[in-house]
Design a protein around this motif. Sequence first.
Motif, mmCIF file in Angstrom:
data_model
loop_
_atom_site.group_PDB
_atom_site.id
_atom_site.type_symbol
_atom_site.label_atom_id
_atom_site.label_comp_id
_atom_site.label_asym_id
_atom_site.label_seq_id
_atom_site.Cartn_x
_atom_site.Cartn_y
_atom_site.Cartn_z
ATOM 1 N N VAL A 237 14.235 -19.152 48.481
ATOM 2 C CA VAL A 237 14.200 -18.418 47.605
ATOM 3 C C VAL A 237 12.800 -18.534 46.348
ATOM 4 O O VAL A 237 12.603 -19.506 46.146
ATOM 5 N N PRO A 238 12.237 -17.257 46.317
ATOM 6 C CA PRO A 238 11.294 -17.275 45.422
ATOM 7 C C PRO A 238 11.328 -17.420 44.053
ATOM 8 O O PRO A 238 12.623 -17.539 43.790
ATOM 9 N N ASP A 239 10.477 -17.619 43.167
ATOM 10 C CA ASP A 239 10.497 -17.812 41.923
ATOM 11 C C ASP A 239 11.069 -16.644 41.164
ATOM 12 O O ASP A 239 9.974 -15.618 40.939
ATOM 13 N N LEU A 240 12.195 -16.439 40.970
ATOM 14 C CA LEU A 240 12.740 -15.039 40.485
ATOM 15 C C LEU A 240 12.301 -14.692 38.917
ATOM 16 O O LEU A 240 12.143 -13.617 38.586
ATOM 17 N N GLN A 241 12.153 -15.993 38.248
ATOM 18 C CA GLN A 241 11.568 -15.508 36.875
ATOM 19 C C GLN A 241 10.258 -14.927 36.834
ATOM 20 O O GLN A 241 10.014 -13.991 36.284
ATOM 21 N N PHE A 242 9.408 -15.549 37.847
ATOM 22 C CA PHE A 242 8.030 -15.157 37.997
ATOM 23 C C PHE A 242 8.140 -13.473 38.263
ATOM 24 O O PHE A 242 7.358 -12.625 37.811
ATOM 25 N N LEU A 243 8.902 -13.335 39.402
ATOM 26 C CA LEU A 243 8.959 -11.894 39.987
ATOM 27 C C LEU A 243 9.428 -10.988 38.894
ATOM 28 O O LEU A 243 9.048 -9.746 38.687
ATOM 29 N N ALA A 244 10.327 -11.252 37.928
ATOM 30 C CA ALA A 244 10.956 -10.570 36.993
ATOM 31 C C ALA A 244 9.866 -10.228 35.875
ATOM 32 O O ALA A 244 9.720 -9.145 35.442
ATOM 33 N N ILE A 245 8.948 -11.135 35.712
ATOM 34 C CA ILE A 245 7.854 -10.850 34.637
ATOM 35 C C ILE A 245 6.791 -10.056 35.239
ATOM 36 O O ILE A 245 6.250 -9.024 34.569
ATOM 37 N N TYR A 246 6.633 -10.225 36.457
ATOM 38 C CA TYR A 246 5.667 -9.420 37.250
ATOM 39 C C TYR A 246 6.353 -7.774 37.556
ATOM 40 O O TYR A 246 5.388 -6.985 37.233
ATOM 41 N N PHE A 247 7.768 -7.709 37.370
ATOM 42 C CA PHE A 247 8.121 -6.641 37.655
ATOM 43 C C PHE A 247 7.847 -5.584 36.058
ATOM 44 O O PHE A 247 7.585 -4.556 36.309
ATOM 45 N N VAL A 248 8.159 -6.524 35.067
ATOM 46 C CA VAL A 248 7.935 -5.852 33.722
ATOM 47 C C VAL A 248 6.516 -5.310 33.506
ATOM 48 O O VAL A 248 6.321 -4.306 33.037
ATOM 49 N N VAL A 249 5.594 -6.129 34.126
ATOM 50 C CA VAL A 249 4.134 -6.128 33.919
ATOM 51 C C VAL A 249 3.847 -4.564 34.751
ATOM 52 O O VAL A 249 3.013 -4.017 34.284
ATOM 53 N N SER A 250 4.335 -4.656 35.919
ATOM 54 C CA SER A 250 4.187 -3.569 36.756
ATOM 55 C C SER A 250 4.574 -2.422 36.381
ATOM 56 O O SER A 250 4.189 -1.079 36.578
ATOM 57 N N LEU A 251 5.816 -2.245 35.553
ATOM 58 C CA LEU A 251 6.461 -1.087 34.961
ATOM 59 C C LEU A 251 5.531 -0.535 33.961
ATOM 60 O O LEU A 251 5.363 0.903 33.824
ATOM 61 N N PHE A 252 4.806 -1.441 33.236
ATOM 62 C CA PHE A 252 3.795 -0.863 32.111
ATOM 63 C C PHE A 252 2.768 -0.262 32.820
ATOM 64 O O PHE A 252 2.236 0.865 32.475
ATOM 65 N N ILE A 253 2.219 -0.889 33.812
ATOM 66 C CA ILE A 253 1.011 -0.396 34.741
ATOM 67 C C ILE A 253 1.107 0.912 35.271
ATOM 68 O O ILE A 253 0.442 1.859 35.171
ATOM 69 N N VAL A 254 2.465 1.130 35.842
ATOM 70 C CA VAL A 254 2.885 2.217 36.491
ATOM 71 C C VAL A 254 2.897 3.363 35.543
ATOM 72 O O VAL A 254 2.372 4.593 35.851
ATOM 73 N N TRP A 255 3.496 3.233 34.314
ATOM 74 C CA TRP A 255 3.358 4.108 33.330
ATOM 75 C C TRP A 255 1.900 4.546 32.771
ATOM 76 O O TRP A 255 1.662 5.600 32.569
ATOM 77 N N LEU A 256 1.224 3.398 32.700
ATOM 78 C CA LEU A 256 -0.236 3.779 32.159
ATOM 79 C C LEU A 256 -1.083 4.551 33.340
ATOM 80 O O LEU A 256 -1.505 5.806 32.894
ATOM 81 N N GLY A 257 -0.751 4.480 34.646
ATOM 82 C CA GLY A 257 -1.520 5.112 35.724
ATOM 83 C C GLY A 257 -0.818 6.519 35.737
ATOM 84 O O GLY A 257 -1.617 7.480 35.874
ATOM 85 N N PHE A 258 0.481 6.679 35.419
ATOM 86 C CA PHE A 258 0.870 8.056 35.466
ATOM 87 C C PHE A 258 0.517 8.863 34.214
ATOM 88 O O PHE A 258 0.192 9.969 34.526
ATOM 89 N N ALA A 259 0.515 8.177 33.032
ATOM 90 C CA ALA A 259 0.179 8.704 31.985
ATOM 91 C C ALA A 259 -1.434 9.268 31.992
ATOM 92 O O ALA A 259 -1.867 10.498 31.655
ATOM 93 N N TRP A 260 -2.295 8.519 32.589
ATOM 94 C CA TRP A 260 -3.622 8.803 32.857
ATOM 95 C C TRP A 260 -3.802 9.850 33.674
ATOM 96 O O TRP A 260 -4.427 10.991 33.361
ATOM 97 N N PHE A 261 -3.054 9.816 34.802
ATOM 98 C CA PHE A 261 -3.056 11.121 35.505
ATOM 99 C C PHE A 261 -2.705 12.450 35.006
ATOM 100 O O PHE A 261 -3.173 13.466 35.263
ATOM 101 N N GLN A 262 -1.746 12.459 34.409
ATOM 102 C CA GLN A 262 -0.970 13.682 33.768
ATOM 103 C C GLN A 262 -1.963 14.199 32.498
ATOM 104 O O GLN A 262 -1.883 15.262 32.507
#
Length: 272
Positions: A237-262
């Motif tokens: 089982v991988p480090d779920l806590q690290f994956l959760a942090i990665y997930f939150v950071v990725s959510l922010f990046i996906v919004w930044l990328g989308f906002a830039w595109f729009q």
Amino acid sequence: MQHFSASPREIVGSLWRNRQLILTLIKHEVLGNFNGSIIGVLWSFITPTIMLAVYIFVFSGIFKARWNSESTSMSEFGMVLFVGLIIFNIFAECLNKGPTLILAHVNYVKKVVFPLEVLPWVSLGGALFRAVVSITVWLTAYVILFGLPHLTVLLLPFVVLPLLLLIMGLTWFLASLGVYLRNITQFVALVTTVTMFLSPIFYPANALPERFKILLLLNPLTSIIEGGRDVLFWGVVPDLQFLAIYFVVSLFIVWLGFAWFQKTRKGFADVL
């Protein structure tokens, strides 16, 4: 001038509204690669099967490579290496296509009302289709060589999800940037190539000298590749806590990328 929402809500809203269009374009993108082929989509299974067999034969059979000192199976190196390549190929395929997504569909920009923001979803969908096929081939080989896979295989979607969100954010950013900076395509291809060798694909992460390990830590692929191997091959089982942090950071990046595109898409028609 038409207003394009850059809110995080619009990411989900656009995906839902255009879901049928996205699925149709993904199907067209996948099947388009096999036009004129006698066996059609079966090629998508034949290619990874041959490549996996080659990796196992060359690295394990000829070079007698072992992933670590405790390895006992001659097939292990090729199987572990292939997992890393599957994950890397999703990343590389989407990013390399990113700068040309809009340039390859100029008619969508100028002649029709088309939701341009769905094109990165189509690119990701095609890459995921090929990844799923490769994983199916990998699992079949695992059953033949080692027996039933570990139950941790079911965790693979959760391991890969943060990376997929990161890819979407970067693809939206590159799709827009590629309209204004045409030479960005060559730069992105160079970066993805360098990233491949700085990722633990052909070697375990602990094999890198201590002074270079910072490069692995800064590489967004490292933890996903290692986590993918954990759940697929090692049954860990991988480090779920690290994956959760990665997930939150990725959510922010996906919004930044989308906002830039729009925000920048208003100028696409003028530049093209």
